[in-house]
Motif scaffolding. Structure first.
Motif, short mmCIF file in Angstrom:
data_model
loop_
_atom_site.label_atom_id
_atom_site.label_comp_id
_atom_site.label_asym_id
_atom_site.label_seq_id
_atom_site.Cartn_x
_atom_site.Cartn_y
_atom_site.Cartn_z
N ASP A 178 0.83 -1.20 0.00
CA ASP A 178 0.00 0.00 0.00
C ASP A 178 0.87 1.26 0.00
OD1 ASP A 178 -2.30 1.48 0.12
OD2 ASP A 178 -2.94 0.76 2.08
N ASP A 179 0.34 2.34 -0.56
CA ASP A 179 1.04 3.64 -0.55
C ASP A 179 2.46 3.50 -1.11
OD1 ASP A 179 -1.24 4.47 0.74
OD2 ASP A 179 -0.35 4.42 2.73
N GLU A 235 -3.80 4.83 -6.82
CA GLU A 235 -4.64 5.33 -5.73
C GLU A 235 -5.09 6.76 -5.98
OE1 GLU A 235 -2.20 5.42 -2.19
OE2 GLU A 235 -3.09 3.55 -1.50
MG MG Z 1 -3.19 3.41 0.26
#
Ligand code: MG
Ligand code: C2E
Ligand code: MG
Ligand code: MG
Length: 283
Positions: A178-179, A235
């Motif tokens: 994530d990220d 995202e």
């Molecule tokens: Mg994220």
């Protein structure tokens, strides 16, 4: 303690610090109560590929009777500090798995569901058995569960983290970073670990259509990811132009307010009811 009152140190605990401290205590106490009473709700944000909903991310929502809506970006870090995150994430996981199974049992289109896992879990030994238990008790098919972890897990004891990721993979679940790009660089981890997906952080996606450097960077990430056969999610896609460019670059899935904000179960069902429902008119 102030000088006027005879102390030697200057005043360090001023009014605004006191207020922040009190607000923090308020959130802590409310959070403890919310965990005890189960005052959370799980929302879902669709991800799309080729104009269709392809998967979703489960996101926690907390509406406190006194504090009102508290954002996860506020309460998750607090939960991590005061040791509540393990229980909270387990709750999210159980809900996500039960819900995915229930939708499947209702004959709705089955798509993978992602759940966020705090880096704190990787300091605990029980993570793998907890996931195993949740899969077991919910009857969830592991290949439909994706675990989102941030790059920060690799800061502490990367060897141990690697072992845990291998064990998780052997349960049949999928692993997502994530990220991606926001924190500790994990190109090395990408090569070493059985990772299935990266989610490019919103800071690289925002305004990508008029920032040549961002576009170059994302194109290179996509190149590497293709070589490693990783699924790539962008995202925070908010505009048509960002979407068009990302699709043209070959990004596998897009997530963002352009398609849908995180929504509750009732609204999510609509995306699952027709096999090939296009999301074209949903925004
Ligand atoms: Mg994220
Ligand atoms: P995340 O995992 O990176 O989740 C994506 C966040 O971006 C979500 O914020 C989502 O609402 C937001 N977002 C999605 N599309 C857009 C967009 O187009 N523009 C903008 N500006 N934002 C967008 P949310 O729901 O407030 O969650 C914030 C963070 O809290 C999450 O970031 C995740 O790190 C954490 N979180 C949420 N639920 C859980 C949970 O159950 N467990 C753990 N450990 N963390 C959670
Ligand atoms: Mg996430
Ligand atoms: Mg992000």
């Amino acid at each position: 303690i102030s000088k006027e009152k005879g102390g030697n140190v200057p005043q360090f605990f001023n009014e605004s610090m006191r207020n922040r401290f009190q607000e923090r205590l308020l959130i802590e106490n409310a959070l403890r109560e919310a965990v005890e009473k189960g005052c959370f709700e799980l929302f879902y944000q669709p991800k799309t590929g080729a104009g269709k909903v392809t998967s979703m991310e489960a996101l926690l929502r907390w509406q406190d009777p006194v504090l009102g809506f508290v954002s996860p970006s506020t309460f998750i870090p607090i939960a991590e500090e005061i040791g509540l995150i393990l229980q909270i994430d387990e709750w999210s996981l159980v809900q996500a798995c039960r819900q995915n199974k229930r939708w499947h049992d209702q004959g709705l289109k089955r798509i993978p569901i992602s759940a966020n896992l705090s880096a704190k879990h990787f300091q605990q030994d029980y993570l793998v058995s907890m996931i195993e238990k949740v899969l077991d008790e919910s009857g969830m098919a592991p290949e439909y569960l994706k675990l989102e972890i941030t790059e920060s897990v690799f800061i502490n004891n990367p060897k141990h983290v690697a072992e845990v990721i291998h064990k998780l993979k052997s349960l049949g679940v999928l692993i997502s970073i994530d990220d991606f790009g926001k924190g500790y660089s994990s190109l090395y981890q990408l090569l070493q670990l059985p990772i299935d997906e990266i989610k490019i952080d919103r800071q690289f996606i925002k305004d990508i259509d008029h920032n040549e450097k961002k576009a170059l960077l994302v194109a290179s990430i996509l190149d590497i990811a293709r070589g490693l056969q990783l699924n790539v999610v962008a995202e925070g896609v908010e505009t048509e132009k960002e979407k068009d460019l990302l699709v043209q670059m070959g990004c596998d899935e897009l997530q963002g307010y352009l398609f849908s904000r995180p929504i509750n179960e009732k609204h999510m069902v609509k995306f699952l009811s027709v096999e090939d429902k296009s999301v074209a008119n949903s925004f």
